[in-house]
Each structure stands twice: as structure tokens, then as C-alpha cells.
Design an enzyme around this catalytic site. Structure first.
Site, PDB file in Angstrom:
ATOM      1  N   ARG A  43       0.824  -1.213   0.000  1.00 57.83           N
ATOM      2  CA  ARG A  43       0.000   0.000   0.000  1.00 57.83           C
ATOM      3  C   ARG A  43       0.861   1.267   0.000  1.00 57.83           C
ATOM      4  O   ARG A  43       0.421   2.314  -0.472  1.00 57.83           O
ATOM      5  CB  ARG A  43      -0.930  -0.001   1.209  1.00 57.83           C
ATOM      6  CG  ARG A  43      -2.164  -0.842   0.957  1.00 57.83           C
ATOM      7  CD  ARG A  43      -3.112  -0.766   2.122  1.00 57.83           C
ATOM      8  NE  ARG A  43      -4.415  -1.277   1.747  1.00 57.83           N
ATOM      9  CZ  ARG A  43      -5.321  -1.668   2.622  1.00 57.83           C
ATOM     10  NH1 ARG A  43      -5.070  -1.628   3.912  1.00 57.83           N
ATOM     11  NH2 ARG A  43      -6.488  -2.094   2.207  1.00 57.83           N
ATOM     12  N   LYS A 208     -16.056 -15.018   6.659  1.00 55.77           N
ATOM     13  CA  LYS A 208     -17.471 -14.844   7.000  1.00 55.77           C
ATOM     14  C   LYS A 208     -18.393 -14.653   5.806  1.00 55.77           C
ATOM     15  O   LYS A 208     -18.163 -13.779   4.971  1.00 55.77           O
ATOM     16  CB  LYS A 208     -17.623 -13.631   7.902  1.00 55.77           C
ATOM     17  CG  LYS A 208     -17.154 -13.855   9.321  1.00 55.77           C
ATOM     18  CD  LYS A 208     -17.370 -12.588  10.063  1.00 55.77           C
ATOM     19  CE  LYS A 208     -17.449 -12.774  11.556  1.00 55.77           C
ATOM     20  NZ  LYS A 208     -17.648 -11.455  12.179  1.00 55.77           N
ATOM     21  N   GLY A 358      -6.809  -6.039   0.455  1.00 58.98           N
ATOM     22  CA  GLY A 358      -5.552  -5.972   1.175  1.00 58.98           C
ATOM     23  C   GLY A 358      -5.028  -7.363   1.503  1.00 58.98           C
ATOM     24  O   GLY A 358      -3.856  -7.673   1.269  1.00 58.98           O
ATOM     25  N   GLY A 382     -12.601  -4.096   1.420  1.00 61.01           N
ATOM     26  CA  GLY A 382     -13.981  -3.649   1.552  1.00 61.01           C
ATOM     27  C   GLY A 382     -14.356  -2.678   0.438  1.00 61.01           C
ATOM     28  O   GLY A 382     -15.459  -2.744  -0.118  1.00 61.01           O
TER      29      GLY A 382
HETATM   30  C1  3PG Z   1      -8.635  -1.761   4.873  1.00 59.59           C
HETATM   31  O1  3PG Z   1      -7.630  -2.288   5.356  1.00 59.59           O
HETATM   32  O2  3PG Z   1      -9.598  -2.438   4.465  1.00 59.59           O
HETATM   33  C2  3PG Z   1      -8.692  -0.277   4.738  1.00 59.59           C
HETATM   34  O3  3PG Z   1      -7.473   0.314   5.121  1.00 59.59           O
HETATM   35  C3  3PG Z   1      -9.840   0.277   5.536  1.00 59.59           C
HETATM   36  O4  3PG Z   1      -9.654  -0.011   6.896  1.00 59.59           O
HETATM   37  P1  3PG Z   1     -10.932  -0.195   7.838  1.00 59.59           P
HETATM   38  O5  3PG Z   1     -11.638  -1.423   7.370  1.00 59.59           O
HETATM   39  O6  3PG Z   1     -10.381  -0.294   9.238  1.00 59.59           O
HETATM   40  O7  3PG Z   1     -11.793   1.048   7.670  1.00 59.59           O
END
Ligand code: 3PG
Ligand code: MG
Length: 401
Positions: A43, A208, A358, A382
Site C-alpha cells: 500500500r 465470514k 488488502g 472492503g
Molecule cells: C482496509 O484495510 O480495508 C482499509 O485500510 C480500511 O480499513 P478499515 O476497514 O479499518 O476502515
């Protein structure tokens, strides 16, 4: 990306030399629990094109990010300091680190920047205002952050699905553009939401079902095949009437999974064999068993070789592939073969392939696979799923206004 969104080139064309540019990045990298060292810097590397261009153009670059999920107050284990060090190595220039986000240290660090220099502010989530649900509280924090920039660049694709101050409220206060990474991510993912070349095969893993339900619902009508592995496959296997031993199971989702299976018209492929172990441990005794024969005292920690072969056959036909989520506990070598096998199958197709997330991106690198053999590796987990669901993403919507 919608034509109404300006991007970094538009900002550079105006000239940024000597101007303070606030960049929201997603530098939320995994850290080793023992040593605190960065275990995957993907990242950080992903945001270099934007930062490099701004440095070249002589901007005073103020970078901000979150790391982990601290609870609105400073928490040393989530400090961005190691990230500042790594970012400096990759940029081959010092990165001035502020020990707070909008306080004394941040003000002094930003004030001291000269043209072409880079500062990194401490973790945004050390401040309640960043993630607050209260518009006023978020807005007050956004005011403080916005004071550090004359223009704002969003290059935090991994966080565009969050309605957070630095993502959603700062762009309302400053001239704003999308950075190179956000632009590329949206260009690639929009190829999947538009008219993907067929067959379009999606591979979903992770633990999940409840996290993935919305994306499964949204993707089912669009895909030709949906391959399901990872911890969530056991809730589907249960819905098919199989016993799953002590495997991960979301009892309250069994009925929903059953409904999905009956509506899926055979598009969903589930494991036919799994690697079942005595315990969740790297050295646990384990065997490959049929998916309908998991012993009652064992838990499935990976998909089996026959499943990998079946998934590989489906992938070899594909013209478009999206993959999110590991197939097993790939951090433990005994349970990494499923994830490795599926990843290798994806690299071997001549399809347009996208890895979302990620964790999946980190898995690709941790398994030593060649990143360049994938079409695109998204920095957003996400965020990429919510993009594919067709949801409005607060960070993208904010750039449109
Ligand atoms: C992730 O790792 O999915 C992003 O950096 C967002 O982080 P978060 O899910 O804690 O908001
Ligand atoms: Mg996440």
C-alpha cells in the site's frame, strides 16, 4: 470514473509549486505483532506515483492516513512512525513525521516544509472526529485537517467506502482531485461492473459469509461462475446438508446460504474436498477428506486438491476473473495449498484478472507469486467489494461535487 471528477493531472496543470497539498493515502499496512515491523509495504508503494509527481512539481506534500482501528485516542501500537521511515526509503527523501495529527507537532511540521518536501501526520484515527457518526464532530476535525492544505488529493482507495472526516468531509472544504491510484482502481473495477468479457468467474474466500452476502447477491446475476472457498464455504456446505465438524460456521446464515444456492442456477461451485485438522494450529494433525465427510472432531482449514482442480478448470475457461479472499489459512504452510493453487490458476488464464483486497494482495506476495502476472491487484478490500456491489462510495461521491 465520472467525467465530473478532476484528477491529479488537472491539479498539476494549475501548478502546485510552493503550494501545500494534503494527500489522503491508505497506508494501513500489516505490522508484525511481535516486532512491529511492516510485513507488506504494497500500500505504501501504491501511492508513490501520486506522491512522486507532487514532489517533482515542487508541492509541499502533507500526507495523512489511518492505520489499524485505534479507538479515537493515541495508541502507540498503531503509530504511523514506521511507515514514515519506509515511505522515506521508497521516495529516497526524508519524510518529516508529525507525532500528532492536527496538534502542535503537526502545525510545526507542516510550517517547516519547503518546496518538494513530504510530511506524514500521525494516525488520523487517534482523533475521535475522524470516524465520528456525528456530522458536527467530524466536520470540526475536517476543518483542522483542511487547514494544512490549499488543495486535497484522495489517493486512499482502500478507504473510499468510509464516511470519515479525511475521506468525506475534507474534500468539501478544499479544491479536490482523485490521485493516480484512485483513478486506476476505479478504471479497472468499472470494467467489471460494465460489460465484462465472458465467461466472468469470481472467486470468493475469507472467513465470514455475513461480510460477503451483499456482494454475492449483487454478483450472482452478473457472473457465469462463483467459486466459494475459505472459512465461509462451511456455512454453504452445511446448507447443502453436510456435517462440518468443528469448522467455522455461521449458524444464523445457513438458511440464507440455502436460498442463495437454490437461486444460483448451478453458478455456485463449492469445495468437494477439504483439508480437515485436529486444531487451528500450524502443526495440527490433518487429512484431506470429502466435503461431505468431515469428521465431527475436525475443522476444515483449506480446500482440498480435487477442489483446486475443479476451480482451476473453471478458471481456465474465463475471460474475466475477480478474486477476493484466501481459500484457507494460508499463513500456515500446511493450509496454504488451496490459496496457492487458485492464485496460480488465475495467473495462468489469459483472462483479465483482478485481485481485490488488502489480504488477498498480501497473500499473493507472501506466497511469492509474481504480482505482474495479475492484471490488477487492488489495494482495497472492503472498498473493491462495495464498488462491485454498486454502492455509492462516500470518498468517490465527495470528489464528484
Ligand atoms: C482496509 O484495510 O480495508 C482499509 O485500510 C480500511 O480499513 P478499515 O476497514 O479499518 O476502515
Ligand atoms: Mg478492512
Amino acid at each position: 470514473m465520472s467525467a465530473s471528477i478532476r484528477n491529479l493531472d488537472d491539479l498539476l496543470a494549475e501548478g502546485v509549486s510552493g503550494r501545500r497539498v494534503l494527500v489522503r493515502a491508505d497506508l494501513n499496512v500489516p505490522l508484525d505483532k511481535q516486532t512491529g515491523e511492516i510485513t507488506d509495504d504494497g500500500r505504501i508503494r501504491a501511492v508513490l506515483p501520486t506522491l512522486g509527481a507532487l514532489v517533482q512539481a515542487g508541492a509541499k506534500v502533507v500526507v495523512c492516513s489511518h492505520l489499524g482501528r485505534p479507538k479515537g485516542a493515541p495508541d502507540p501500537q498503531y503509530s504511523l512512525r514506521p511507515v514514515a521511515g519506509r515511505l522515506g526509503e521508497l521516495l529516497d527523501a526524508p519524510v518529516h513525521f508529525a507525532t500528532d495529527t492536527v496538534g502542535e507537532s503537526a502545525r510545526a511540521t507542516v510550517d517547516a516544509l519547503t518546496d518538494g518536501q513530504v510530511a506524514l501526520l500521525e494516525n488520523l484515527r487517534f482523533n475521535k472526529g475522524e470516524t465520528s457518526k456525528d456530522d458536527t464532530e467530524r466536520g470540526a476535525f475536517a476543518d483542522q485537517l483542511a487547514a494544512f492544505g490549499e488543495a486535497y488529493v484522495d489517493d486512499a482507495f482502500g478507504a473510499v467506502h468510509r464516511k470519515h472526516a479525511s475521506v468525506h468531509d475534507v474534500p468539501a472544504r478544499l479544491p479536490h482531485v482523485a490521485g493516480r491510484l484512485v483513478l486506476r482502481e476505479v478504471e479497472v473495477l468499472s470494467r467489471l461492473t460494465g460489460e465484462p468479457e465472458r465467461p466472468y468467474v469470481v472467486v470468493l474466500g475469507g472467513s465470514k459469509v455475513s461480510d460477503k452476502l451483499a456482494v454475492i447477491e449483487a454478483l450472482l446475476p452478473k457472473v457465469d461462475r462463483l467459486l466459494i472457498g475459505g472459512g465461509m464455504c462451511f456455512t454453504f456446505l452445511k446448507a447443502q446438508g453436510h456435517e462440518v465438524g468443528t469448522s467455522l460456521l455461521e449458524e444464523e446464515m445457513v438458511e440464507t446460504c440455502g436460498n442463495l444456492l437454490s437461486r444460483a442456477e448451478g453458478k455456485i461451485l463449492l469445495p468437494v474436498d477439504v483439508v480437515a485438522a485436529d486444531a487451528f494450529a500450524p502443526d495440527a494433525a490433518h487429512d484431506t477428506v470429502p466435503a461431505d465427510g468431515i469428521p465431527s472432531h475436525r475443522l476444515g482449514l483449506d480446500i482440498g486438491p480435487e477442489t483446486v482442480a475443479g476451480f482451476t478448470a473453471a478458471l481456465s475457461q474465463a475471460k474475466t476473473v475477480f478474486w477476493n479472499g484466501p481459500m484457507g489459512v494460508f499463513e500456515m504452510p500446511a493450509f496454504a495449498n488451496g490459496t496457492r493453487g487458485v492464485a496460480e490458476a488465475i495467473t495462468k488464464t489469459d483472462a483479465f484478472t483482478v485481485v481485490g483486497g488488502g489480504d488477498s494482495a498480501a497473500a499473493v506476495r507472501a506466497l511469492g507469486l509474481d504480482e505482474s502476472s495479475f492484471g490488477h491487484i487492488s489495494t482495497g478490500g472492503g472498498a473493491s467489494l462495495e464498488y462491485l456491489e454498486g454502492k455509492t462510495l462516500p470518498g468517490i461521491a465527495a470528489l464528484e461535487n
